[in-house]
Design an enzyme around this catalytic site. Structure first.
Site, mmCIF file in Angstrom:
data_model
loop_
_atom_site.group_PDB
_atom_site.id
_atom_site.type_symbol
_atom_site.label_atom_id
_atom_site.label_comp_id
_atom_site.label_asym_id
_atom_site.label_seq_id
_atom_site.Cartn_x
_atom_site.Cartn_y
_atom_site.Cartn_z
ATOM 1 N N ASP A 137 104.280 24.251 -75.461
ATOM 2 C CA ASP A 137 105.073 23.571 -76.485
ATOM 3 C C ASP A 137 106.564 23.729 -76.197
ATOM 4 O O ASP A 137 107.072 24.856 -76.143
ATOM 5 C CB ASP A 137 104.736 24.167 -77.854
ATOM 6 N N ASP A 138 107.249 22.625 -75.995
ATOM 7 C CA ASP A 138 108.709 22.613 -75.787
ATOM 8 C C ASP A 138 109.152 23.274 -74.486
ATOM 9 O O ASP A 138 110.263 23.814 -74.411
ATOM 10 C CB ASP A 138 109.436 23.288 -76.952
ATOM 11 N N CYS A 143 105.929 16.619 -80.509
ATOM 12 C CA CYS A 143 104.614 17.274 -80.505
ATOM 13 C C CYS A 143 103.458 16.333 -80.825
ATOM 14 O O CYS A 143 102.536 16.159 -80.022
ATOM 15 C CB CYS A 143 104.605 18.416 -81.514
ATOM 16 N N LYS A 146 97.489 25.224 -81.345
ATOM 17 C CA LYS A 146 98.188 24.299 -82.243
ATOM 18 C C LYS A 146 97.524 22.926 -82.265
ATOM 19 O O LYS A 146 97.336 22.313 -81.227
ATOM 20 C CB LYS A 146 99.652 24.195 -81.786
ATOM 21 N N HIS A 156 98.337 20.048 -84.970
ATOM 22 C CA HIS A 156 99.450 19.153 -85.301
ATOM 23 C C HIS A 156 99.080 17.670 -85.215
ATOM 24 O O HIS A 156 99.879 16.837 -84.789
ATOM 25 C CB HIS A 156 100.665 19.443 -84.402
ATOM 26 N N HIS A 165 107.728 27.257 -78.264
ATOM 27 C CA HIS A 165 108.372 26.700 -79.454
ATOM 28 C C HIS A 165 109.039 27.825 -80.240
ATOM 29 O O HIS A 165 108.613 28.978 -80.170
ATOM 30 C CB HIS A 165 107.306 26.009 -80.308
ATOM 31 N N ASP A 171 104.259 19.612 -73.578
ATOM 32 C CA ASP A 171 104.068 18.483 -74.496
ATOM 33 C C ASP A 171 105.318 17.621 -74.615
ATOM 34 O O ASP A 171 105.231 16.447 -74.980
ATOM 35 C CB ASP A 171 103.617 18.975 -75.876
ATOM 36 N N ASN A 172 106.475 18.182 -74.338
ATOM 37 C CA ASN A 172 107.733 17.416 -74.379
ATOM 38 C C ASN A 172 108.832 18.254 -73.744
ATOM 39 O O ASN A 172 108.605 19.403 -73.344
ATOM 40 C CB ASN A 172 108.109 17.015 -75.807
ATOM 41 N N LYS A 199 114.470 17.490 -76.025
ATOM 42 C CA LYS A 199 113.338 17.206 -76.907
ATOM 43 C C LYS A 199 113.759 16.209 -77.984
ATOM 44 O O LYS A 199 114.855 16.273 -78.528
ATOM 45 C CB LYS A 199 112.861 18.502 -77.566
#
Length: 583
Positions: free
Chosen positions: A67-68, A105, A159, A161, A252, A310-311, A328
């Site tokens: 994540d991130d 996300c 996660k 989401h 994240h 994811d990004n 992001k």
């Protein structure tokens, strides 16, 4: 010679005679066997009973999503980051250097699990908020659902989401046999508390469809890794293929790594970067433990491990996308070009870097194909099967990527006229066709931020580049192959290419579903649900029709008083009055 010596002499001679006889007998037996052994060419003439051919089991698939994590947040891109396991796995597999994800996300996760662009699921605007009665469309067959149909045991850890307002939206109803993790977009790494704003908070750790009370206290990356290892230890690798989707919360915010992981980065002056790097190292350790378990429990030789972010990263919180532009939440390369690699003994051409165009939607058909499933029966997929590209180095079947079209996100600059009567350039949109990338509307903050530059300055400064007068445009065009850092806008020089890509945006827009972005539901309040974030709509409650309702979240919220804003407004008015008096 004495009588005793004579006896010893005769015993030795008899022993030699016996050994010689045995040796001759062995030679004769061997010769006989050689004469009676059939010729290899004639083996098929003999009626031999054959064991039935064993069908090769589909591969075990381990998909690890961080994540991130930015483009510059892995060891093989940055010397600042220590990730020896990730670097080794990537080097021994295939590194994806032209790989794209989405800038946020929910969009990336929805496209991974459905193989469809956001415009084809109605999730093209922002993310799914904790209080929104919204989730992944229930009529879409997900990747794990398809894998279940072809015999896979499917598990998700981490996660989600993708919405949870009713039970039908939960991971266990969308294709996973088991689930352990958090449903919202961000939780505390130890307490698993999640807040929507500062006032509305609740517990968010779930085992299946129930709240996992009492399971908090352990750092989430360690907790999730422990669960994956347990799944591997209790599953028979020879009986059923396995799909594990490990959706890590890291890296994240909040930046809360255990102190022992921060120490190796003590030389970094940028404190957020120091903590962020420590969190990447924890991810690296987690992947090491998982790959060790794959080998220990007999999965490795028939496994495919996919690693993806994811990004893009947020530099204000320690991440880095350098040398790419943006961050992001933006459609610049720093927001959508992802870190990714594939590691597997099944790859035919390993130890290489590919620049073939690959998008996160491609994993759906690729993994279903590897599993032996039939993709042709599903209509509407936007992804391609890229396994021949990854494994054999063949050309990618993908030639373009629709990054997104968000009709709710508009800016004051732009018009249909500026879009050559083909497109309203106030609309936020981005598309890649071949070497060319086009952006319209508001792509997001477009700064280039070297690592270690950001320390503790106000986040409001982040949009200075976008607010400068010279950048008030509504169309950008870049040759991404030659200019991956997006420094040379060619929109004026190449109107022919601009028109071509605007026409493609128009084509995609005609296929888009209405945006689904409903207002908050007060019943989602954790205080009304036992103190936890969990489904609040009953199974038998009729679905409200939110299709086509364009809702701006900020309009129904009270704006907090900003003391700094008032001071800035005062001096702006004061300065204007002084200037008017002078004139």
């Amino acid at each position: 010679m004495s009588a005793r010596e004579e006896v010893k002499f005769y015993i030795k001679r008899m022993a030699l005679f016996v050994l010689s006889a045995l040796y001759i007998l062995c030679l004769q037996t061997s010769a006989l066997r050689l004469r009676t052994r059939p010729n290899p060419v004639d083996v098929e003439r003999f009626p031999v009973e054959r064991a039935p051919l064993k069908h090769k089991q589909p591969p075990h698939i381990i998909f690890i999503l961080t994540d991130d994590q930015g483009f510059n947040d892995i060891g093989y891109h940055s010397r600042d980051i220590h990730s020896p396991t990730l670097d080794k796995l990537a080097a021994e597999g295939v590194i994806l250097e032209n790989y794209y994800v989405q800038p946020l996300c929910t969009p990336s996760r929805s496209q991974l699990i459905t193989g469809r662009y956001q415009i084809h699921t109605g999730l093209q605007h922002s993310i799914i908020r904790p209080r929104q009665p919204n989730c992944l469309p229930l009529d879409v067959v997900t990747l794990p659902q398809h894998l279940q149909k072809v015999g896979y045991s499917t598990h998700m850890v981490g996660k989600w989401h993708l919405g949870f307002y009713r039970k039908d939206c939960l991971p266990t109803r969308r294709g996973f046999h088991t689930y352990f993790g958090s449903l919202t977009g961000s939780v505390d790494y130890y307490t698993y508390g999640s807040c929507d704003g500062k006032a509305l908070c609740g517990f968010d750790l779930h085992e299946g469809e129930t709240v996992a009370w009492g399971r908090g206290g352990k750092y989430s990356t360690h907790l999730y890794t422990q669960r994956v290892r347990k799944i591997l230890a209790t599953h028979d690798s020879t009986s059923q293929p396995l799909f594990i989707f490990l959706s890590l919360q890291a890296v994240h915010t909040p930046l809360k790594p255990p102190k022992e992981y921060i120490y190796p980065y003590r030389h970094m002056s940028n404190v957020p970067r120091r903590k962020y790097a420590a969190m990447v190292s924890i991810v690296d350790e987690a992947v090491q433990n998982i790959t060790y378990a794959l080998r220990k429990y007999g999965f490795y030789r028939n496994s495919v491990v996919i690693f993806s972010t994811d990004n893009g990263a947020q530099p204000l919180t320690g991440g880095s996308n350098w040398p790419l532009r943006g961050c992001k939440g933006t459609y610049w390369e720093g927001g959508v070009r992802g870190v990714g690699f594939v590691h597997s003994p099944l790859i035919r051409q390993r130890r290489r870097v590919t620049k073939a165009l690959i998008h996160i939607t491609d994993w759906y058909p690729t993994l279903v194909g590897l599993a032996g499933g039939n993709i042709s029966q599903f209509q509407g997929l936007d992804g391609f099967d890229v396994w021949p590209t990854i494994s054999e180095g063949k050309e990618s079947p993908r030639t373009e990527i629709l990054h997104n079209i968000d009709p709710l996100h508009r800016r004051s600059q732009g018009s249909v006229r500026e879009g050559y009567e083909l497109w309203d350039t106030t609309v936020q949109a981005a598309i890649r066709v071949g070497d060319w990338k086009l952006l319209t509307g508001d792509p997001g903050h477009g700064d280039w931020v070297p690592p270690q530059v950001l320390t503790n300055f106000p986040s409001s400064w982040w949009n200075l580049e976008q607010q400068s007068g010279k950048n008030r445009k509504s169309i950008w065009l870049y040759n991404i192959t030659n200019d991956p850092c997006e420094r040379h806008n060619l929109a004026v020089q190449r109107p022919d290419i601009v028109k071509k890509l605007l026409a493609r945006l128009t084509f995609y827009n005609h296929t888009a579903l209405p945006v689904r972005y409903p207002p908050d539901d007060a019943r989602a309040d954790p205080s009304l649900n036992g103190g936890a974030w969990k489904p609040w709509v009953a199974d038998d409650e009729e679905e409200e029709n939110w299709d086509g309702i364009y809702y701006k979240r900020g309009k129904n919220r009270k704006r907090k008083k900003c003391r700094l804003c008032k001071i800035q407004s005062f001096f702006k008015k004061f300065n204007s009055k002084i200037m008017s008096n002078q004139m």
